[in-house]
Each structure stands twice: as structure tokens, then as C-alpha cells.
Design a protein around this motif. Structure first.
Motif, short mmCIF file in Angstrom:
data_model
loop_
_atom_site.label_atom_id
_atom_site.label_comp_id
_atom_site.label_asym_id
_atom_site.label_seq_id
_atom_site.Cartn_x
_atom_site.Cartn_y
_atom_site.Cartn_z
N ARG A 31 -30.13 -72.22 4.44
CA ARG A 31 -30.08 -73.19 5.36
C ARG A 31 -29.24 -74.45 4.70
N TYR A 32 -28.63 -74.24 3.60
CA TYR A 32 -27.92 -75.40 3.26
C TYR A 32 -26.41 -75.03 2.81
N THR A 33 -25.67 -76.17 3.14
CA THR A 33 -24.20 -75.84 2.67
C THR A 33 -24.33 -76.18 1.28
N ALA A 49 -15.44 -78.88 -4.16
CA ALA A 49 -15.73 -77.70 -3.14
C ALA A 49 -16.99 -77.48 -2.37
N ALA A 50 -16.92 -76.94 -1.25
CA ALA A 50 -18.25 -76.51 -0.32
C ALA A 50 -17.93 -75.46 0.27
N ILE A 51 -19.38 -74.90 0.79
CA ILE A 51 -19.30 -73.50 1.20
C ILE A 51 -20.44 -73.65 2.29
N SER A 52 -20.16 -73.03 3.31
CA SER A 52 -21.30 -73.16 4.52
C SER A 52 -22.26 -71.94 4.28
N SER A 71 -17.97 -69.46 -3.78
CA SER A 71 -18.81 -68.07 -2.88
C SER A 71 -20.15 -68.29 -3.14
N ARG A 72 -20.85 -67.56 -2.39
CA ARG A 72 -22.36 -67.53 -2.47
C ARG A 72 -22.99 -66.28 -2.13
N ASP A 73 -24.01 -65.78 -2.73
CA ASP A 73 -24.77 -64.83 -2.64
C ASP A 73 -26.17 -65.07 -2.40
#
Length: 129
Positions: A31-33, A49-52, A71-73
Motif C-alpha cells: 500500500r506504499y509508494t 526515483a519512485a514506484i507506485s 522496480s519492486r517485488d
């Protein structure tokens, strides 16, 4: 509460690559950017940088566009920052941070450190010329 722990920093030659990781624990991660900031010696902390939460939206500061990839996992509660073609001016402590997802997705707000509520302890990246 969200706890953030960065890793992957180190010493690299100019032109090289590093991948930073940020492991999150605590409240619902997805639930966090998520964002990355950096702070060089004698300078203010600056946005990188930021990622939704879905990973569908990313935003970069101009100086790293085409060089860095965020990126995110969510299954691993981890966000990454792949840094390529590193330059000596990228030497800094890199911080992982989390921002409430409900806030507006807008560049001026994404790059504002006051919008972020949780911070890691930072990882040092040193790029030798």
C-alpha cells in the motif's frame, strides 16, 4: 510502522553497475509508494526515483533517466534500484523510503522528502573515477 533495510551498496568504478535492494517489514507493504533518495557529502538529500504500489508507474529525477531502473517485488516485500553507467557524482548514501499510496502521483510531490513517512538507514554507494 514500516521498517526498511537497504543493502547492495559498495565501491564501483565509473561506468559500472550496482543493484540496491530495500527489504520492508511491518505494515502492509503493497500500500506504499516506494522511493529512493540520496545524499552526497555536504549536500541536501535529493530524490532519485519512485514506484507506485502496483509497479505500473515510475518516476525518476532527470539526471538518472536511462541509467537507473526502480522496480519492486511485492511478494518479497522488496524494492530495487538498478544503477547502470555510474558516474562519480552519484557517490552518496542512498535511502529507501515509503510514501502513503493515496497521495497524488505528481512529480513535485514525489520528489518532496516530506511526503515520505518511513526511511531506511541508508547504504553507501561510492563511484570511483
Amino acid at each position: 510502522q514500516v521498517q526498511l533495510v537497504e543493502s547492495g551498496g559498495g565501491l564501483v568504478q565509473a561506468g559500472g553497475s550496482l543493484r540496491l535492494s530495500c527489504a520492508a517489514s511491518g505494515r502492509t507493504f503493497i500500500r506504499y509508494t516506494m522511493g529512493w533518495f540520496r545524499q552526497a557529502p555536504g549536500k541536501e538529500r535529493e530524490f532519485v526515483a519512485a514506484i507506485s504500489w502496483s509497479g505500473g508507474n515510475t518516476y525518476y529525477t532527470d539526471s538518472v533517466k536511462g541509467r537507473f531502473t526502480i522496480s519492486r517485488d511485492n511478494a518479497k516485500n522488496t524494492v530495487y534500484l538498478q544503477m547502470n553507467s555510474l558516474k562519480s557524482e552519484y557517490t552518496a548514501v542512498y535511502y529507501c523510503t515509503a510514501r502513503t499510496e493515496t497521495l497524488a502521483w505528481h512529480g513535485s510531490r514525489l520528489s518532496d522528502s516530506y511526503e515520505y513517512v518511513y526511511w531506511g538507514q541508508g547504504t553507501q554507494v561510492t563511484v570511483s573515477s
